[in-house]
Every structure is written in C-alpha cells, then in structure tokens.
Enzyme design. Sequence first.
Site, PDB file in Angstrom:
ATOM      1  N   CYS A 287      -9.279  84.391 -10.191  1.00  0.00           N
ATOM      2  CA  CYS A 287      -8.559  84.390 -11.464  1.00  0.00           C
ATOM      3  C   CYS A 287      -7.066  84.672 -11.232  1.00  0.00           C
ATOM      4  CB  CYS A 287      -9.202  85.373 -12.437  1.00  0.00           C
ATOM      5  SG  CYS A 287      -8.803  85.040 -14.177  1.00  0.00           S
TER       6      CYS A 287
ATOM      7  N   HIS B 224     -14.648  84.694 -12.471  1.00  0.00           N
ATOM      8  CA  HIS B 224     -14.871  86.058 -11.989  1.00  0.00           C
ATOM      9  C   HIS B 224     -16.249  86.179 -11.350  1.00  0.00           C
ATOM     10  CE1 HIS B 224     -11.409  88.252 -13.800  1.00  0.00           C
ATOM     11  NE2 HIS B 224     -11.410  87.205 -14.609  1.00  0.00           N
TER      12      HIS B 224
ATOM     13  N   GLU C 297     -17.354  88.438  -9.463  1.00  0.00           N
ATOM     14  CA  GLU C 297     -17.799  89.831  -9.429  1.00  0.00           C
ATOM     15  C   GLU C 297     -18.574  90.226 -10.685  1.00  0.00           C
ATOM     16  OE1 GLU C 297     -13.855  90.146 -11.587  1.00  0.00           O
ATOM     17  OE2 GLU C 297     -14.811  88.840 -10.112  1.00  0.00           O
TER      18      GLU C 297
END
Length: 198
Positions: A78, A164, A166
């Site tokens: 990002c 993202h 994560e």
Amino acid sequence: MRIGILALQGAFEKHAEMARSLGHETILVRRKDDFESIDGLVLPGGESTVQLKLIVRFELEWSLMRFAVAGHPILATCAGLILAARTVTQPEQRSLGFVDVRVARNAWGRQIDSFEAMSDEGHPLVFIRAPRILEVGEKVDVLGRFRGEPVLIRQGNVTCATFHPELTNDPYVYRLAFRKSQANAVAQPKNDTHAPHA
C-alpha cells in the site's frame, strides 16, 4: 530470516505478527543501526507523505537505498508501494524509485470505500485507500491481478502489493517476498546519489 518492519507510522505490528507466524524473527526498524541486524524488510501501509517526512527526519533514506541495492528482500504494501515506486501521481510525490512502476495514490477510493475481494488467482485482498498501478516497466513481473489490473508485482528483490496482505489469513505474499531463492538484483534507485531531502 530476521525481518525488519519499518515502524515509523502505519499498521506495522500486523506485519510483524504475520512474519513471526511464518517462523521469522522480527525487529521494528526506527534507526539506521537497525538495518545492520536484518535480512529482509517490510515497508508497511499508512500515510506515505508522513512516512517520507519521518524517513528524512530520522536520516533513514540512505540506509533504505543501500539495503535495497544490496539485494535484500523487501516487501512494500500500500503506502510502502508508493514509497518504492519510480513515479507517483494524484498528487505527484517524491519516492525512492526501487521499482519501475507508475502509481496513483488512493486510486481505489477513500477510506469509506475500503473493501475485500479475491484476486484473479484466488487469493484474498484487502484494499484500504489503496494505490493503483498505472504502468509497469519491462523488468517488472506481475504476480497478481484484480479484475485484470496488476495488484502484486516484483522487480528483482522488491515485491510490492497495492493491498494489505497482513490483514488476511493468507501468507502467500510473504512467502513470495522472503523465499530463500529470492533474486538479489534491484533497479538502481533514481535518487541513489543525492543527499536525502524533504
């Protein structure tokens, strides 16, 4: 492998959790000396303009450049992709130029437009004020797409995601970025010889 997470701003803790779940040691990178003890690096999401200012304030730019050119694996997600890109638009912004792509900031929508989806290859995606990849250079490999658009790319040792990873339960992006056979060549950053500036 010991993975550093640039921890100046943004959701860096989630990256550390994912890296640890894959058996990596992690260190939160905030000082120049931290680069001496890591094998790989994550440039997390957040606010790219703020991150740039903090990189300059803490005199980390040269260490980042040297780490990339040395061929260490880097994952940029990002806002991290915005930092790593060669050209940034909407609005124009200085970047580090690790990968030969042109990106548009927040081009997938504002915070309220955040959404989850599946990539064309079947992997989960989470978009939060995500950049869009507008152009890729000849040496850039597209590793993932969403509705035909590149959302996961790699050039040499630098892997970049517009989303993202994560925030998903799928570790495939980390395995791609930090596999032991990772290539160790990076495009020469466009600002490799100048002194860091704001």
